[in-house]
Design a protein around this motif. Structure first.
Motif, PDB file in Angstrom:
ATOM      1  N   ASN A  68       0.850  -1.183   0.000  1.00 13.29           N
ATOM      2  CA  ASN A  68       0.000   0.000   0.000  1.00 13.29           C
ATOM      3  C   ASN A  68       0.888   1.236   0.000  1.00 13.29           C
ATOM      4  OD1 ASN A  68      -2.580   1.307   0.285  1.00 13.29           O
ATOM      5  ND2 ASN A  68      -1.976   1.795   2.364  1.00 13.29           N
TER       6      ASN A  68
ATOM      7  N   GLY B 228       0.411   5.362   0.394  1.00 12.04           N
ATOM      8  CA  GLY B 228      -0.583   6.353   0.780  1.00 12.04           C
ATOM      9  C   GLY B 228      -0.734   7.547  -0.116  1.00 12.04           C
TER      10      GLY B 228
ATOM     11  N   ARG C 101      -5.908  -5.101   2.284  1.00 12.67           N
ATOM     12  CA  ARG C 101      -6.790  -4.331   1.403  1.00 12.67           C
ATOM     13  C   ARG C 101      -8.075  -5.124   1.173  1.00 12.67           C
ATOM     14  NH1 ARG C 101      -3.917  -1.951  -3.384  1.00 12.67           N
ATOM     15  NH2 ARG C 101      -3.627  -0.292  -1.858  1.00 12.67           N
TER      16      ARG C 101
ATOM     17  N   ALA D 122      -4.028   3.920   4.392  1.00 14.27           N
ATOM     18  CA  ALA D 122      -4.341   2.650   5.049  1.00 14.27           C
ATOM     19  C   ALA D 122      -5.827   2.571   5.371  1.00 14.27           C
ATOM     20  CB  ALA D 122      -3.508   2.481   6.313  1.00 14.27           C
TER      21      ALA D 122
ATOM     22  N   ARG E 131      -9.362  -1.473   7.738  1.00 16.92           N
ATOM     23  CA  ARG E 131      -8.072  -1.711   8.396  1.00 16.92           C
ATOM     24  C   ARG E 131      -8.104  -1.299   9.862  1.00 16.92           C
ATOM     25  NH1 ARG E 131      -3.143  -2.009   4.398  1.00 16.92           N
ATOM     26  NH2 ARG E 131      -4.249  -2.098   2.441  1.00 16.92           N
TER      27      ARG E 131
END
Length: 178
Positions: free
Chosen positions: A10, A12, A30, A61, A88
């Motif tokens: 991931n 950001g 994810r 996230a 998450r």
């Protein structure tokens, strides 16, 4: 500098499209498009077709965005569509915008507030509502306006208390709700 070939992590600063199913997931943690739609369907009773024209994206996230069109994947922009969900974390949290946009037809986990309760909620006040006998957790707080049930925002219901999560910048001074 980011290695743009690293598709299994991931990042950001860009939007990455959610995989259609969990089997297609390459970034740990994810959610898939299927999981997001299933969550809205299970939590609020929405028709899955509500989201047929939307693509889903993650930036950061667990910040999930909905966009009513196709787009190049990945894409580095500041915003894309509407942020609809935070994942998450232990409990997924819908955004106020998403609840107001998509939950007019919600059939479950909708707490219908009286005029006084609705005003307090929109003003950002937490309140004891021991009469609610539905699920705990994130709910759609709604009130009847002009003969129609309108979703006001997201409330967190725990131990008889409805906590307003209406962002301070969105709290409105409602003169009359009935």
């Amino acid at each position: 500098m980011r290695d743009d070939t690293a598709e299994d992590e991931n990042w950001g600063q860009q939007f990455d499209r959610l995989p259609e199913t969990a089997d297609e997931r390459v970034v740990d943690g994810r959610p898939s498009r299927e999981e997001v739609v299933d969550w809205w369907t299970a939590r609020f009773g929405l028709d899955p077709e509500t989201f047929d024209t939307y693509t889903f994206w993650e930036k950061g996230a667990g910040k999930i965005w909905a966009f009513p069109a196709e787009m190049v994947d990945p894409i580095q922009v500041e915003g894309l569509g509407m942020r609809i969900l935070r994942t998450r974390q232990r409990h997924w949290k819908p955004s106020t915008n998403a609840v107001q946009r998509f939950c007019r037809d919600a059939t479950t986990n909708v707490i219908e507030l009286s005029p006084g309760e609705a005003k307090a909620f929109v003003d950002g006040h937490d309140q004891q509502l021991d009469w609610w006998d539905g699920d705990w957790g994130y709910l759609v707080a709604a009130h009847e306006i002009a003969g129609e049930r309108e979703p006001l925002g997201v409330g967190l219901y725990l131990h008889g208390e409805l906590r307003s999560t209406v962002p301070k910048g969105r709290q409105e001074d409602l003169v009359k709700l009935d």
